[in-house]
Every structure is written in structure tokens, then in C-alpha cells.
Design a protein around this motif. Structure first.
Motif, PDB file in Angstrom:
ATOM      1  N   ASP A  57      -3.234  -6.264  15.331  1.00  0.00           N
ATOM      2  CA  ASP A  57      -2.095  -5.901  16.171  1.00  0.00           C
ATOM      3  C   ASP A  57      -1.604  -4.519  15.726  1.00  0.00           C
ATOM      4  N   LEU A  58      -1.706  -3.566  16.632  1.00  0.00           N
ATOM      5  CA  LEU A  58      -1.420  -2.176  16.256  1.00  0.00           C
ATOM      6  C   LEU A  58      -0.041  -1.695  16.701  1.00  0.00           C
ATOM      7  N   LYS A  59       0.878  -2.654  16.960  1.00  0.00           N
ATOM      8  CA  LYS A  59       2.182  -2.189  17.476  1.00  0.00           C
ATOM      9  C   LYS A  59       2.930  -1.341  16.442  1.00  0.00           C
ATOM     10  N   TYR A  60       2.766  -1.686  15.150  1.00  0.00           N
ATOM     11  CA  TYR A  60       3.467  -0.894  14.132  1.00  0.00           C
ATOM     12  C   TYR A  60       2.820   0.490  13.967  1.00  0.00           C
ATOM     13  N   THR A  61       1.503   0.517  14.109  1.00  0.00           N
ATOM     14  CA  THR A  61       0.792   1.801  14.004  1.00  0.00           C
ATOM     15  C   THR A  61       1.202   2.709  15.165  1.00  0.00           C
ATOM     16  N   ARG A  62       1.286   2.117  16.355  1.00  0.00           N
ATOM     17  CA  ARG A  62       1.666   2.906  17.532  1.00  0.00           C
ATOM     18  C   ARG A  62       3.059   3.497  17.344  1.00  0.00           C
ATOM     19  N   ALA A  63       4.007   2.620  16.932  1.00  0.00           N
ATOM     20  CA  ALA A  63       5.392   3.082  16.754  1.00  0.00           C
ATOM     21  C   ALA A  63       5.458   4.176  15.693  1.00  0.00           C
ATOM     22  N   ALA A  64       4.707   3.978  14.602  1.00  0.00           N
ATOM     23  CA  ALA A  64       4.735   4.973  13.519  1.00  0.00           C
ATOM     24  C   ALA A  64       4.179   6.305  14.023  1.00  0.00           C
ATOM     25  N   LYS A  74      -3.924   5.233   6.595  1.00  0.00           N
ATOM     26  CA  LYS A  74      -4.302   4.518   5.372  1.00  0.00           C
ATOM     27  C   LYS A  74      -4.352   3.011   5.643  1.00  0.00           C
ATOM     28  N   SER A  75      -3.627   2.572   6.662  1.00  0.00           N
ATOM     29  CA  SER A  75      -3.702   1.161   7.050  1.00  0.00           C
ATOM     30  C   SER A  75      -5.142   0.818   7.435  1.00  0.00           C
ATOM     31  N   VAL A 115       0.825  -1.208   0.000  1.00  0.00           N
ATOM     32  CA  VAL A 115       0.000   0.000   0.000  1.00  0.00           C
ATOM     33  C   VAL A 115       0.862   1.263   0.000  1.00  0.00           C
ATOM     34  N   GLY A 116       1.851   1.322   0.888  1.00  0.00           N
ATOM     35  CA  GLY A 116       2.650   2.541   1.033  1.00  0.00           C
ATOM     36  C   GLY A 116       3.432   2.879  -0.229  1.00  0.00           C
ATOM     37  N   LEU A 117       4.053   1.874  -0.827  1.00  0.00           N
ATOM     38  CA  LEU A 117       4.877   2.134  -2.004  1.00  0.00           C
ATOM     39  C   LEU A 117       4.007   2.584  -3.175  1.00  0.00           C
ATOM     40  N   PHE A 133       1.013   9.997   5.571  1.00  0.00           N
ATOM     41  CA  PHE A 133       0.187   8.793   5.529  1.00  0.00           C
ATOM     42  C   PHE A 133       0.837   7.688   6.351  1.00  0.00           C
ATOM     43  N   ILE A 134       0.049   7.011   7.179  1.00  0.00           N
ATOM     44  CA  ILE A 134       0.546   5.812   7.867  1.00  0.00           C
ATOM     45  C   ILE A 134       0.021   4.611   7.083  1.00  0.00           C
ATOM     46  N   SER A 135       0.946   3.822   6.515  1.00  0.00           N
ATOM     47  CA  SER A 135       0.507   2.642   5.749  1.00  0.00           C
ATOM     48  C   SER A 135       1.339   1.429   6.174  1.00  0.00           C
ATOM     49  N   VAL A 136       1.482   1.291   7.487  1.00  0.00           N
ATOM     50  CA  VAL A 136       2.233   0.154   8.025  1.00  0.00           C
ATOM     51  C   VAL A 136       1.307  -1.061   8.118  1.00  0.00           C
ATOM     52  N   ASN A 137       1.902  -2.230   8.314  1.00  0.00           N
ATOM     53  CA  ASN A 137       1.118  -3.461   8.410  1.00  0.00           C
ATOM     54  C   ASN A 137       0.348  -3.521   9.731  1.00  0.00           C
TER      55      ASN A 137
END
Ligand code: NAD
Length: 453
Positions: free
Chosen positions: A96-103, A120-121, A12-14, A82-86
Motif C-alpha cells: 500500500d503506497l498511500k504513505y509514499t504518495r503523500a510523502a 529508502k522504503s 528505518v527513518g530514525l 530520504f523517504i522512509s515511510v511505512n
């Protein structure tokens, strides 16, 4: 033109970063995966997505698209991030929102002007408010931000076209002017834009994916009834799909849905529902039917070969669907694992996903083409309907095989044609025996029929 940052450079991000750059914006993509960023800066893409390489290259050369692993370099000065992490499944099916939190934390720490943070995730309902809390706790005094939800609906394999020609863009925010600024980015795409509140926008994404997954499980349930009763699900699906209220898409019976979205998003929605006092029985059943679709294949092969121990089996297609290299929750991986667990030797071919599959399953024998897969196997299973499999010389395939069992997990071939070549053919929800040859025969007449009153 806006200055944009995109956090997470996956499917998504790329695509998001490359497409917004192609529309004339200046885009910086940030990823914590340093090796991925180094490769992207050399023009080496981490994923296979038709048309993406050209767009990345064109915009990199034009100076509109750059890559970094540093938030210090990538965030300051951005108008919109934009946040488009997994957002993978957790152990209970929750997102699991650990990547969203870190971002969100990393972004907030680097904000040095009013910045719009866009999710965007695919994130659970309420995440927009939660991201706002995180940003409030980490932003430097004197700076401000707004949060917008902008769920993504692109499909792997046709991601560029989907991004550039969306059916709709959904924006959710409590701050109307921020939603309008994000909406400006999509203006060149000339598509409907639906602006709503954060939670409703987040729910539109889950409800859409769950509905499409339900359509697939629905037709798979009809397929297993067809199989018992001698009807042909392929024609049933066509007959249903011609009804404008139903439509033909996502109505192909097969081995069920896989990939990084449908399974995890249905699980996450069911989890959200359950912990909020609802009883998501339809969503649970959608997942259950999907699991059964894979197990049904194993049973067909086991019955045909009278056991799986020491049997030699070939698999065509590994990616979760054609035109992608994505193996996440791919039906092929589960099917191969189940076959191997009962003692079968499995070899396989996929146009782009073979090497990654081999890394996850060292016992899997990887072949260079479909005919090498067919050689000496007792049973051949079609799992992913890549275009190149549609043009296989099935007479040659049959001659190369040691046995004659053909399991067509995507109803690619006609049962009667395959029986005529000497295969013991098993489709999904289709009669496979010559005495059923006429079943499912379809004639579509374009003339309106006279009403029989
Ligand atoms: P992905 O796994 O392909 O990519 C995620 C990227 O984010 C990775 O490169 C990872 O290194 C990076 N990342 C993780 N944490 C980070 C951090 N703190 N800072 C910077 N980078 C970080 O994921 P994807 O398939 O692109 O999906 C992203 C989101 O979009 C998910 O929520 C997914 O459900 C949703 N989505 C996916 C699709 C699809 O077809 N793949 C379609 C629509 C929506």
C-alpha cells in the motif's frame, strides 16, 4: 557534508537520520505523527532499538539532528531527501503506497533547489518512476529533482550496527551523478556500493527478503519431516550450514518469520508477479509453510493438554524477534489469539513488548517476569528467544507449573535435559521422547577426515 532530510521516523527513518547525523551530516527528520515528533524533541524515542537513544541524544545536542512535523520547515534547502515511510500490505497482499504518495507530494511542493529524492522504503518495482511522476506534478516551476532508489537492509535489534557496517549499499537511478552523490554519504562506511537502474535496485530488496524467508520456510518444512521420521533438525541445520554454499544464517527451524518486512514483502512480490502474468508458486508456498508453522504449535498444545478449553497457558516472548519491541505480524500474537479462541487463558511476559501487546489484546494477562508466567500454568510455550530466557532456572519453572508441557518454539533447550527435569518437551523438528535421546547427537571433529576411497 550534506544537508539531509528524512521523511518518516520509524525503525528505518530514525536509524537512518541518527546515523547520517553521526557521520557529520546535518539531518532533519520529518514525521506526520505530531506526538512522535514532540517526544523526539524531548529525547523520548518511539521505539526500542539498542544503542539508538545514545546516538539520537549525542547528535541532537551537537545540533546535527532535529525533528519536525512540518515539510515547510524540513525540506527547503535539503540536498538529499530520504523517504522512509511505512509501506504496509494492502488487502490483496500488494504494497500500500498511500504513505509514499503523500510523502512524495509533500516533499515536491517544498523543493526550492535541485534535490535528490531517495526511496529508502521497500517499494514495488516501478515506484521510483511513479514517485518521479508525482514530483513532476507537484514541484514548483523552475526547480528540479532526481529520484534514486536506496533500499535498506538493516535488521531491527541490530539496526545501528547493520546501518554502520552494511554488507552492501544498493543505489538505483537513471541519473548517474545523483546516485554518486548519495553514494558519497556512505563513503565513510567503506562498504561495497552497487549502482544500477531504479527497477533493478527495487527488485534486489524484494528478492533478498524473499530468499531469506524461503530459507526459513525451507528449514521449517525439513523440521516437520524430521519430526515424523525421528531426525533432529537442529543438527541437520548445523550439518547443512557448515557447507559454505548454504551457510548457517536463517536456517533455524521454529515458529516461522514475522515482523514488518518478510511477510509483507513476500506477499507484495507474489502480488507483483501474479498481476504481471507470472505464477509465483514458490513465494506462495513460502507463506503457506510459515502459516503452518504457527498452527502446528497449537496442535501440539491441544494434543498434549487434550483440548484447550479452560486450559492455563504461559507464553514467553511477544516481540516478533529478540531485541525489538516490534509486534507487527509477531507469531506470538497469532498463537495467543488461536489459543484464546479455543477457550484457553493465556498469560505472557516480554522484556519490552508487553504493554503494547496488552493494548491489542485486553484478555491477555501480562506478567512481570518469566517465573510469574510459569506459575500454575499447564503448558509453557517459548515463542521469542530473548537472551534472558536462555538462563532461566528450568527446575524452578517446572516446580512453579501446574502441568509439565513445555513447547520450545525456538529449540532453545535440549530435549534430554528437559525430559530429565520432568517436562513433556516438544521442540520443533526434534525428537522429544526419552527413547530418542541419542537422536541428533553431534560431534564436530576439526581434523580433516581421511577420504574413504
Ligand atoms: P514504521 O512504521 O516504523 O515508520 C514509518 C514512519 O513513517 C511512521 O513514524 C509514520 O508516522 C511515518 N509516516 C507515514 N507517512 C508519512 C508522511 N506522509 N510523511 C511523514 N511521515 C510519514 O516503518 P519502518 O519499519 O521504519 O519501515 C519503513 C520502510 O522501510 C518500509 O517500507 C519497510 O518495509 C522498510 N524496511 C523496514 C525495515 C525494518 O526492519 N523495520 C528494514 C528494512 C526496510
Amino acid at each position: 557534508m550534506a544537508k539531509i532530510s528524512v521523511v518518516g521516523t520509524g525503525y528505518v527513518g530514525l536509524v537512518t537520520g541518527a546515523c547520517f547525523a553521526d557521520l557529520g551530516n546535518t539531518v532533519t527528520c520529518i514525521d506526520i505523527d505530531v506526538a512522535k515528533v514532540e517526544n523526539l524533541n524531548k529525547g523520548v524515542l518511539p521505539i526500542f532499538e539498542p544503542g539508538l537513544e545514545e546516538i539520537v541524544e549525542r547528535n541532537r545536542k551537537a545540533g546535527r539532528l532535529s525533528f519536525t512535523s512540518s515539510f515547510e520547515d524540513g525540506i527547503p534547502g535539503a540536498d538529499i531527501v530520504f523517504i522512509s515511510v511505512n509501506t504496509p500490505s494492502g488487502s490483496e497482499g500488494e504494497a500500500d503506497l498511500k504513505y509514499t504518495r503523500a510523502a512524495a507530494q509533500s516533499i515536491a511542493k517544498q523543493i526550492n533547489r535541485h534535490t535528490i529524492i531517495v526511496n529508502k522504503s521497500t517499494v514495488p518495482i516501478g515506484t521510483g518512476d511513479w514517485v518521479a511522476d508525482i514530483a513532476t506534478n507537484h514541484i514548483m516551476p523552475g526547480y528540479s529533482f532526481a529520484v534514486v532508489s536506496n533500499p535498506e537492509f538493516l535488521r531491527e535489534g541490530s539496526a545501528i550496527a547493520d546501518f554502520m557496517h552494511p554488507d552492501r549499499v544498493v543505489l538505483g537511478s537513471t541519473d548517474r551523478s545523483s546516485a554518486e552523490k548519495v553514494s558519497e554519504l556512505y563513503r565513510p562506511l567503506n562498504c561495497p556500493v552497487l549502482v544500477t537502474d531504479l527497477r533493478t535496485a527495487e527488485m534486489i530488496k524484494y528478492a533478498s527478503n524473499a530468499f531469506l524467508a524461503a530459507k526459513i520456510s525451507f528449514i521449517n518444512e525439513i523440521a516437520s519431516i524430521c519430526e515424523r521420521l525421528g531426525a533432529d533438525v537442529k543438527t541437520v541445520s548445523r550439518g547443512m550450514g557448515l557447507d559454505k554454499r548454504i551457510g548457517p544464517s536463517f536456517l533455524d527451524a521454529g515458529l516461522g518469520f514475522g515482523g514488518s518486512c518478510f511477510p509483507k514483502d513476500v506477499r507484495a512480490l507474489a502480488h507483483m508477479a501474479a498481476i504481471n502474468g507470472c505464477h509465483p508458486q514458490l513465494l506462495r508456498t513460502v507463506l503457506e509453510i510459515n502459516r503452518d508453522a504457527r498452527r502446528a504449535v497449537i496442535q501440539k498444545v491441544r494434543d498434549s493438554l487434550r483440548g484447550l478449553a479452560d486450559r492455563r497457558i504461559g507464553v514467553l516472548g511477544l516481540a516478533f524477534k529478540p531485541n525489538t519491541d516490534d509486534l507487527r505480524e509477531a507469531p506470538a500474537l497469532e498463537i495467543i489469539h488461536l489459543l484464546q479462541a479455543e477457550g484457553a487463558t493465556v498469560k505472557a511476559y516480554d522484556p519490552v513488548a508487553s504493554e503494547a501487546a496488552k493494548r491489542g489484546n485486553p484478555d491477555l494477562v501480562i506478567c512481570n517476569d518469566p517465573y510469574e508466567v510459569a506459575a500454575e500454568v499447564e503448558c509453557l510455550i517459548l515463542v521469542t528467544e530473548w537472551n534472558e530466557f536462555k538462563h532461566l532456572d528450568m527446575r524452578r519453572v517446572k516446580e512453579l507449573m501446574a502441568g509439565n508441557v513445555l513447547v520450545d518454539g525456538r529449540n532453545l533447550w535440549e530435549p534430554a535435559d528437559m525430559a530429565a527435569l520432568g517436562f513433556e518437551y516438544h521442540g520443533v523438528g526434534r525428537p522429544s521422547h526419552p527413547n530418542h535421546e541419542g537422536a541428533g547427537h553431534q560431534v564436530v571433529v576439526n581434523m580433516p577426515q581421511k577420504a574413504n576411497t
